[in-house]
Design an enzyme around this catalytic site. Structure first.
Site, PDB file in Angstrom:
ATOM      1  N   ASN A  76       0.887  -1.334   0.127  1.00  0.00           N
ATOM      2  CA  ASN A  76       0.235  -0.081  -0.140  1.00  0.00           C
ATOM      3  C   ASN A  76       0.884   1.461  -0.054  1.00  0.00           C
ATOM      4  O   ASN A  76       0.370   2.142  -0.593  1.00  0.00           O
ATOM      5  CB  ASN A  76      -0.906   0.123   0.901  1.00  0.00           C
ATOM      6  CG  ASN A  76      -0.405  -0.051   2.778  1.00  0.00           C
ATOM      7  OD1 ASN A  76       0.646  -0.705   2.752  1.00  0.00           O
ATOM      8  ND2 ASN A  76      -0.897   0.378   3.611  1.00  0.00           N
ATOM      9  N   LYS A  88      12.344  -7.387   0.993  1.00  0.00           N
ATOM     10  CA  LYS A  88      11.685  -7.915  -0.056  1.00  0.00           C
ATOM     11  C   LYS A  88      10.172  -7.261  -0.165  1.00  0.00           C
ATOM     12  O   LYS A  88       9.351  -7.236   0.899  1.00  0.00           O
ATOM     13  CB  LYS A  88      11.201  -9.395   0.536  1.00  0.00           C
ATOM     14  CG  LYS A  88      10.597 -10.198  -0.791  1.00  0.00           C
ATOM     15  CD  LYS A  88       9.717 -11.204  -0.210  1.00  0.00           C
ATOM     16  CE  LYS A  88       8.209 -10.923  -0.100  1.00  0.00           C
ATOM     17  NZ  LYS A  88       7.488 -10.558  -1.350  1.00  0.00           N
ATOM     18  N   GLY A 118       2.536  -6.154   7.283  1.00  0.00           N
ATOM     19  CA  GLY A 118       1.721  -6.838   6.494  1.00  0.00           C
ATOM     20  C   GLY A 118       0.325  -7.045   7.635  1.00  0.00           C
ATOM     21  O   GLY A 118       0.117  -6.720   8.535  1.00  0.00           O
ATOM     22  N   GLU A 142       4.331  -4.892  12.294  1.00  0.00           N
ATOM     23  CA  GLU A 142       3.472  -3.839  12.052  1.00  0.00           C
ATOM     24  C   GLU A 142       2.372  -4.320  11.343  1.00  0.00           C
ATOM     25  O   GLU A 142       2.596  -4.439  10.207  1.00  0.00           O
ATOM     26  CB  GLU A 142       4.240  -2.513  11.516  1.00  0.00           C
ATOM     27  CG  GLU A 142       3.419  -1.219  11.813  1.00  0.00           C
ATOM     28  CD  GLU A 142       2.080  -1.226  10.539  1.00  0.00           C
ATOM     29  OE1 GLU A 142       0.998  -1.337  11.079  1.00  0.00           O
ATOM     30  OE2 GLU A 142       2.596  -0.672   9.628  1.00  0.00           O
ATOM     31  N   LEU A 143       1.475  -4.488  11.887  1.00  0.00           N
ATOM     32  CA  LEU A 143       0.223  -5.399  11.398  1.00  0.00           C
ATOM     33  C   LEU A 143      -1.124  -4.768  10.835  1.00  0.00           C
ATOM     34  O   LEU A 143      -1.033  -3.302  10.927  1.00  0.00           O
ATOM     35  CB  LEU A 143      -0.125  -6.704  12.266  1.00  0.00           C
ATOM     36  CG  LEU A 143       1.317  -7.457  12.611  1.00  0.00           C
ATOM     37  CD1 LEU A 143       0.890  -8.641  13.554  1.00  0.00           C
ATOM     38  CD2 LEU A 143       1.985  -8.144  11.323  1.00  0.00           C
ATOM     39  N   CYS A 180      -3.378   0.423   7.156  1.00  0.00           N
ATOM     40  CA  CYS A 180      -3.674  -0.131   8.585  1.00  0.00           C
ATOM     41  C   CYS A 180      -4.337   0.810   9.492  1.00  0.00           C
ATOM     42  O   CYS A 180      -4.683   0.167  10.364  1.00  0.00           O
ATOM     43  CB  CYS A 180      -2.289  -0.768   9.035  1.00  0.00           C
ATOM     44  SG  CYS A 180      -0.801   0.500   9.127  1.00  0.00           S
ATOM     45  N   GLU A 223     -10.552  -6.716   9.292  1.00  0.00           N
ATOM     46  CA  GLU A 223     -10.151  -5.492   8.529  1.00  0.00           C
ATOM     47  C   GLU A 223     -10.220  -5.795   7.282  1.00  0.00           C
ATOM     48  O   GLU A 223      -9.635  -6.872   6.510  1.00  0.00           O
ATOM     49  CB  GLU A 223      -8.568  -5.620   8.841  1.00  0.00           C
ATOM     50  CG  GLU A 223      -7.737  -4.485   8.110  1.00  0.00           C
ATOM     51  CD  GLU A 223      -6.358  -4.339   8.334  1.00  0.00           C
ATOM     52  OE1 GLU A 223      -5.709  -3.429   8.473  1.00  0.00           O
ATOM     53  OE2 GLU A 223      -5.552  -5.365   8.427  1.00  0.00           O
TER      54      GLU A 223
END
Length: 492
Positions: free
Chosen positions: A152, A175, A227, A249-250, A283, A384
């Protein structure tokens, strides 16, 4: 003409070992505009070996001043290439150009912020009980960082990881998401141009198996991942097998809470920004809007009216306010959630499906969608969506707002809209999330630490805490007393 990219490993541009590529698809017109290399497991191993050589071969000994100079040079190059990078990112993930342009400026600011820390990573001298003994806690880099970013906001998400990692003296293998890899590869050209030693920064691309090969390699000293919670669990488990630390960081299902005494002009704009900015593919989206009953219907009406006027179109056009879903799987996922919300009985007040009029027909466009009269038990309020779909939940009391706001497996962000400072402070302390905005929403700063609790992950990015995530502590004790100790008793 289709752009053909290469991997960046050890300061060299090269095709993947087996020559395989994957298409980069413009979500606005579904045209293939670039070919992205798909790394093999051997390519990943080569990238990690190159990072290790760079780290042990000199990077770990560079002074903070040297690192700061290189990072500042990189920030200058980002500014100089901001227009091109923004256009490429918009082409790759469908985010509107007005946002990707501002994000490039923000990324440059993040690099400059952490460059300022590079020569200020100070330890501590710790007073002890013993006389004649000095104790020091030193901060040192981990070594090799595996960074995995989402589709994003590739350049800004990378900045949150790479800037502090480099400032602290680490080498990095990144990656990017298989759905948006191009700008990270373009960014590698700027790293090369800035003069970083070969191997300090490396890029490997591909799908999930490439990420697994990276995280599961014992050459990695720490993992930083952005992700989904589902993938985050897999990442943490893989890193755990090698006893490697992880920053995650989700996702989020953030409550944006409007009290009856709020400045509604500002609150409505904040609610719109919280869910329709970036097409809701963020997020921190304020996807649960809690509104106190005395102003509930007014807020619902104002939001529905403004949502109907959101300008959709080519994300590369500065007049466009909302772009596309970034890719086909995400597009279909969003539409699926909309249909489920209809079946669950939520009241649809805006949007409700695919936008396909005129020039929108060939793109992954979703109408700005608002459901009112949502209950916190509905799937719309629990999961989400990562799209432009808002659920509005009524509440009566402050205690009820707190209970609803905290009733979620996530804990990333929250918004509070009130003109009562006492209430604002009570809410700030009561809401369980890593970030709380008061009378604003979706605002960022390089200086402010960012991260979540519960299923939103752990660890912090940005701010001083973000720097310390990429350092490990070494304790040093020096006995200068000259005393001869008892070898069979621990010295206290």
């Amino acid at each position: 003409m289709t752009e053909r990219y290469q991997l960046f490993i050890g300061g060299q541009w090269r095709d993947s070992a087996d020559g395989r590529t994957m298409p980069a698809v413009n979500p606005f017109n579904q045209e293939v505009w670039a070919q992205i290399p798909v790394a093999t497991k051997g390519d990943v191993a080569d990238a990690l070996a190159a990072a290790r050589r760079a780290y042990e071969g000199g990077w770990r000994q560079t002074s903070g001043l040297e690192r700061a100079s290189l990072i500042h040079r990189l920030a200058d190059l980002i500014d100089a290439n901001a227009g091109r990078l923004a256009l490429l990112e918009t082409t790759d993930n469908g985010k509107v150009i007005r946002e990707t342009t501002s994000q490039m400026g923000y990324a440059a600011r993040v690099y400059r912020f952490f460059a300022g820390y590079a020569d200020k990573i100070w330890g501590q001298v710790i007073p002890l009980d013993q006389k004649g003994v000095m104790d020091m806690a030193l901060r040192e880099p981990y070594g090799i960082i595996a960074a995995i970013t989402a589709w994003n906001s590739p350049i800004t998400l990378l900045a949150n990881k790479l800037a502090p990692a480099l400032a602290a003296g680490n080498c990095v293998v990144v990656k990017p998401s298989e759905h948006a890899s191009a700008t990270t590869l373009e960014f590698a050209k700027l790293v090369e141009q800035a003069g970083f030693p070969a191997g300090v920064f490396n890029v490997v691309c591909g799908e999930a198996e490439v990420g697994k090969a990276l995280v599961d390699n014992p050459q990695v000293d720490k993992v930083s991942f952005t992700g989904s919670p589902a993938v985050g669990r897999e990442i943490a488990a893989m890193a755990g097998r090698n006893l490697r630390p992880v920053t995650l960081e989700l996702g989020g299902k953030s409550p944006n809470i409007i009290f009856a005494d709020a400045d509604l002009d500002r609150a409505v704009v904040g609610a719109l920004a919280g869910i329709f900015g970036a097409t809701g593919q963020t997020c921190i989206a304020g996807s649960r809007l809690l509104v106190q009953r005395p102003v509930y219907e007014e807020v619902v009406s104002r939001l529905a009216e403004r949502a109907g006027r959101i300008v959709m179109g080519d994300p590369r056009d500065p007049a466009t306010e909302m772009g596309t879903a970034a890719n086909a799987p995400q597009f279909n996922r969003i539409l699926g959630f909309i249909e489920s919300a209809k079946q669950d009985g939520a009241r649809l007040v805006a949007g409700g499906g695919r936008a396909s009029d005129g020039a929108l027909a060939s793109g992954f466009f979703v109408q700005p969608t608002i459901f009112a009269d949502v209950h916190n038990e509905m799937g719309l309020a629990r999961e989400e969506i990562f799209g432009p779909v808002l659920g509005i939940i009524p509440f009566d009391t402050e205690e009820e707002a707190i209970a609803i706001g905290n009733d979620t497996p996530y804990g990333l962000a929250a918004g509070i809209w009130t003109q009562d400072i006492n209430r604002a402070m009570r809410m700030v302390h009561a809401i369980r999330s890593g970030v709380v905005w008061v009378n604003t929403y979706r605002a960022l700063a390089a200086q402010g630490p960012f991260g979540g609790t519960k299923d939103s992950g752990f660890g912090r990015e940005r701010g001083e805490q973000g720097l310390l995530e990429f350092t490990t502590t070494k304790n040093v004790m020096i006995d200068f007393s000259g005393d001869v100790r008892d070898p069979f008793s621990m010295k206290l």
